[in-house]
Design a protein around this motif. Sequence first.
Motif, mmCIF file in Angstrom:
data_model
loop_
_atom_site.group_PDB
_atom_site.id
_atom_site.type_symbol
_atom_site.label_atom_id
_atom_site.label_comp_id
_atom_site.label_asym_id
_atom_site.label_seq_id
_atom_site.Cartn_x
_atom_site.Cartn_y
_atom_site.Cartn_z
ATOM 1 N N ARG A 282 25.481 18.587 -19.799
ATOM 2 C CA ARG A 282 25.627 17.102 -19.294
ATOM 3 C C ARG A 282 25.482 16.660 -17.549
ATOM 4 O O ARG A 282 26.564 17.648 -16.989
ATOM 5 C CB ARG A 282 27.039 16.302 -19.316
ATOM 6 C CG ARG A 282 27.271 16.189 -20.737
ATOM 7 C CD ARG A 282 27.432 14.744 -21.370
ATOM 8 N NE ARG A 282 27.370 13.660 -20.522
ATOM 9 C CZ ARG A 282 26.285 12.410 -21.269
ATOM 10 N NH1 ARG A 282 25.997 12.712 -22.338
ATOM 11 N NH2 ARG A 282 26.403 11.412 -20.867
ATOM 12 N N ALA A 283 24.211 16.391 -16.944
ATOM 13 C CA ALA A 283 24.004 16.460 -15.766
ATOM 14 C C ALA A 283 25.107 15.816 -15.059
ATOM 15 O O ALA A 283 25.508 15.929 -13.583
ATOM 16 C CB ALA A 283 22.889 16.303 -15.325
ATOM 17 N N ASP A 284 25.236 14.623 -16.027
ATOM 18 C CA ASP A 284 26.276 13.825 -15.266
ATOM 19 C C ASP A 284 26.130 12.642 -16.092
ATOM 20 O O ASP A 284 26.375 12.777 -17.222
ATOM 21 C CB ASP A 284 25.655 13.047 -14.072
ATOM 22 C CG ASP A 284 24.481 11.940 -13.900
ATOM 23 O OD1 ASP A 284 24.168 11.408 -14.636
ATOM 24 O OD2 ASP A 284 23.454 12.489 -13.334
ATOM 25 N N ALA A 285 26.855 11.254 -16.105
ATOM 26 C CA ALA A 285 27.806 10.563 -17.021
ATOM 27 C C ALA A 285 26.045 9.683 -17.705
ATOM 28 O O ALA A 285 26.260 9.385 -18.827
ATOM 29 C CB ALA A 285 28.409 9.229 -16.594
ATOM 30 N N TYR A 286 24.889 9.987 -17.113
ATOM 31 C CA TYR A 286 23.895 9.322 -17.313
ATOM 32 C C TYR A 286 22.306 9.803 -17.833
ATOM 33 O O TYR A 286 21.451 9.626 -18.353
ATOM 34 C CB TYR A 286 23.568 8.732 -15.719
ATOM 35 C CG TYR A 286 24.243 7.417 -16.405
ATOM 36 C CD1 TYR A 286 24.728 5.641 -16.566
ATOM 37 C CD2 TYR A 286 24.912 7.199 -14.796
ATOM 38 C CE1 TYR A 286 25.479 5.244 -16.171
ATOM 39 C CE2 TYR A 286 26.104 6.756 -14.558
ATOM 40 C CZ TYR A 286 25.973 5.790 -14.950
ATOM 41 O OH TYR A 286 26.881 4.315 -14.823
ATOM 42 N N GLU A 287 22.567 11.496 -17.941
ATOM 43 C CA GLU A 287 21.649 12.424 -17.917
ATOM 44 C C GLU A 287 22.419 13.965 -18.770
ATOM 45 O O GLU A 287 23.300 14.794 -18.155
ATOM 46 C CB GLU A 287 21.566 13.286 -16.427
ATOM 47 C CG GLU A 287 20.114 13.876 -16.811
ATOM 48 C CD GLU A 287 19.297 14.427 -15.315
ATOM 49 O OE1 GLU A 287 18.394 14.964 -15.772
ATOM 50 O OE2 GLU A 287 19.967 14.261 -14.490
ATOM 51 N N THR A 288 21.018 13.759 -20.366
ATOM 52 C CA THR A 288 21.675 15.304 -20.874
ATOM 53 C C THR A 288 20.782 16.396 -21.045
ATOM 54 O O THR A 288 19.557 15.725 -21.002
ATOM 55 C CB THR A 288 21.930 14.853 -22.613
ATOM 56 O OG1 THR A 288 22.915 14.029 -22.397
ATOM 57 C CG2 THR A 288 22.123 15.965 -23.066
ATOM 58 N N ALA A 289 21.087 17.626 -20.238
ATOM 59 C CA ALA A 289 19.947 18.652 -20.166
ATOM 60 C C ALA A 289 20.002 19.202 -21.138
ATOM 61 O O ALA A 289 20.855 19.766 -21.977
ATOM 62 C CB ALA A 289 19.724 19.100 -18.944
ATOM 63 N N PHE A 290 18.941 19.905 -21.536
ATOM 64 C CA PHE A 290 18.517 21.091 -22.714
ATOM 65 C C PHE A 290 17.449 21.570 -22.669
ATOM 66 O O PHE A 290 16.706 21.313 -22.324
ATOM 67 C CB PHE A 290 19.105 19.819 -24.024
ATOM 68 C CG PHE A 290 18.007 19.195 -24.587
ATOM 69 C CD1 PHE A 290 16.803 18.831 -25.522
ATOM 70 C CD2 PHE A 290 18.050 17.995 -24.031
ATOM 71 C CE1 PHE A 290 16.082 17.764 -25.217
ATOM 72 C CE2 PHE A 290 17.243 16.606 -24.154
ATOM 73 C CZ PHE A 290 16.335 17.035 -24.962
ATOM 74 N N ALA A 291 17.990 23.438 -23.755
ATOM 75 C CA ALA A 291 16.157 23.165 -23.958
ATOM 76 C C ALA A 291 14.774 23.218 -25.159
ATOM 77 O O ALA A 291 16.344 22.745 -26.343
ATOM 78 C CB ALA A 291 16.228 24.759 -23.318
ATOM 79 N N VAL A 292 13.864 23.178 -25.508
ATOM 80 C CA VAL A 292 13.759 23.019 -26.515
ATOM 81 C C VAL A 292 12.574 23.523 -26.978
ATOM 82 O O VAL A 292 11.861 24.155 -25.938
ATOM 83 C CB VAL A 292 12.398 21.107 -26.555
ATOM 84 C CG1 VAL A 292 11.839 21.337 -27.120
ATOM 85 C CG2 VAL A 292 13.951 20.097 -26.156
#
Length: 58
Positions: free
Chosen positions: A32-42
Amino acid sequence: MSLMEVGSGQVKLVVRGPGPLATSVRSFDWSRADAYETAFAVEAVADGVRAQFAVAGV
């Protein structure tokens, strides 16, 4: 579709079509980068083809 916990707080999502040569898409290394963004690998895998994105954000 399968959702697996691979470590403490780390999950892996795999979506696979039917049949032995079906395309599959895997999402992993979530953060979770912040309360509004999720990051992940695909990673996407098909018959003889493989593509991986180190970071995707939503």
